[in-house]
Design a protein around this motif. Structure first.
Motif, short mmCIF file in Angstrom:
data_model
loop_
_atom_site.label_atom_id
_atom_site.label_comp_id
_atom_site.label_asym_id
_atom_site.label_seq_id
_atom_site.Cartn_x
_atom_site.Cartn_y
_atom_site.Cartn_z
N ALA A 1 0.87 6.56 -9.77
CA ALA A 1 0.89 6.21 -11.18
C ALA A 1 2.25 5.64 -11.59
CB ALA A 1 0.55 7.43 -12.04
N ASP A 2 3.33 6.13 -10.97
CA ASP A 2 4.68 5.76 -11.40
C ASP A 2 5.56 5.22 -10.29
OD1 ASP A 2 4.17 6.58 -14.05
OD2 ASP A 2 4.57 8.66 -13.52
N ALA A 3 4.94 4.68 -9.22
CA ALA A 3 5.73 4.14 -8.11
C ALA A 3 4.89 3.08 -7.39
CB ALA A 3 6.11 5.25 -7.14
N PRO A 4 5.53 2.22 -6.62
CA PRO A 4 4.78 1.21 -5.87
C PRO A 4 3.83 1.86 -4.86
CG PRO A 4 7.13 0.69 -5.86
CD PRO A 4 6.97 2.07 -6.44
N SER A 5 2.70 1.20 -4.60
CA SER A 5 1.74 1.66 -3.59
C SER A 5 2.36 1.56 -2.20
CB SER A 5 0.48 0.81 -3.65
OG SER A 5 -0.15 0.93 -4.89
N VAL A 6 1.85 2.41 -1.29
CA VAL A 6 2.31 2.42 0.10
C VAL A 6 1.08 2.31 0.99
CG1 VAL A 6 3.42 3.80 1.90
CG2 VAL A 6 4.30 3.86 -0.44
N THR A 7 1.10 1.35 1.92
CA THR A 7 0.01 1.22 2.89
C THR A 7 0.52 1.72 4.24
OG1 THR A 7 -0.93 -0.66 1.70
CG2 THR A 7 -1.57 -0.41 4.00
N PHE A 8 -0.30 2.55 4.91
CA PHE A 8 0.12 3.11 6.19
C PHE A 8 -1.08 3.18 7.12
CE2 PHE A 8 -0.89 6.37 3.18
CZ PHE A 8 -1.37 7.48 3.84
N GLY A 9 -0.80 3.06 8.42
CA GLY A 9 -1.87 2.96 9.41
C GLY A 9 -1.80 4.05 10.46
N ALA A 10 -2.57 3.85 11.53
CA ALA A 10 -2.68 4.83 12.61
C ALA A 10 -1.31 5.24 13.13
CB ALA A 10 -3.53 4.27 13.73
N GLY A 11 -1.11 6.55 13.21
CA GLY A 11 0.16 7.08 13.68
C GLY A 11 1.21 7.22 12.61
N GLU A 12 0.85 6.87 11.37
CA GLU A 12 1.79 6.99 10.26
C GLU A 12 1.27 8.02 9.26
OE1 GLU A 12 3.79 2.62 10.01
OE2 GLU A 12 1.77 2.78 9.17
N MET A 13 2.18 8.60 8.50
CA MET A 13 1.78 9.62 7.53
C MET A 13 2.56 9.46 6.24
SD MET A 13 3.43 13.07 9.14
CE MET A 13 4.25 13.95 7.82
N VAL A 14 1.99 10.05 5.20
CA VAL A 14 2.62 10.10 3.89
C VAL A 14 2.49 11.52 3.38
CG1 VAL A 14 2.34 9.40 1.47
CG2 VAL A 14 2.32 7.68 3.26
N VAL A 15 3.57 12.03 2.82
CA VAL A 15 3.53 13.31 2.12
C VAL A 15 3.71 13.01 0.64
CG1 VAL A 15 4.64 15.55 1.81
CG2 VAL A 15 4.46 14.56 4.10
#
Length: 118
Positions: A63-77
């Motif tokens: 809602a308050d930050a740019p979107s992040v795209t991530f693929g296989a072997g990557e993670m987001v917390v």
């Protein structure tokens, strides 16, 4: 104290946005889930969300930050309290970790998934 084959677990269901618990550790559910389309914006007030892509590509909108795209072997917390929405144009397979009993829908109007143990 045994190995868990995530591909075998993911092959047991075809639904989207329906996490399945494959293990528990330290009062957390370790789950596999398939995403396609977009989930509603939501937040979790008391816990972070961990998303590890196993196959495909996810975009995490904030809602308050740019979107992040991530693929296989990557993670987001996603930190607790941050409004977010995962989405995927094509089917993606993801490992998610949340505390036992935490509704995957957070504070959205979407009904939480039952999170069966497979």
């Amino acid at each position: 104290m045994h190995k868990i084959n995530l591909a075998e677990k993911l092959a047991q269901f075809s639904s989207h946005w329906d996490p399945h618990v494959v293990a528990r550790y330290n009062d957390n559910d370790v789950m596999v889930v398939k995403f396609q389309g977009e989930f509603p914006f939501h937040k979790h007030d008391t816990t972070d969300d961990l998303f590890l892509v196993l196959e495909g590509s996810v975009t995490m909108d904030y809602a308050d930050a740019p979107s992040v795209t991530f693929g296989a072997g990557e993670m987001v917390v996603v930190p607790k309290g941050v409004v977010h929405r995962p989405r995927a144009e094509t089917e993606v397979k993801v490992l998610v970790i949340e505390p036992v009993g935490e509704p995957n829908s957070g504070d959205s109007d979407r009904a939480p998934a039952p999170k069966p143990f497979i």
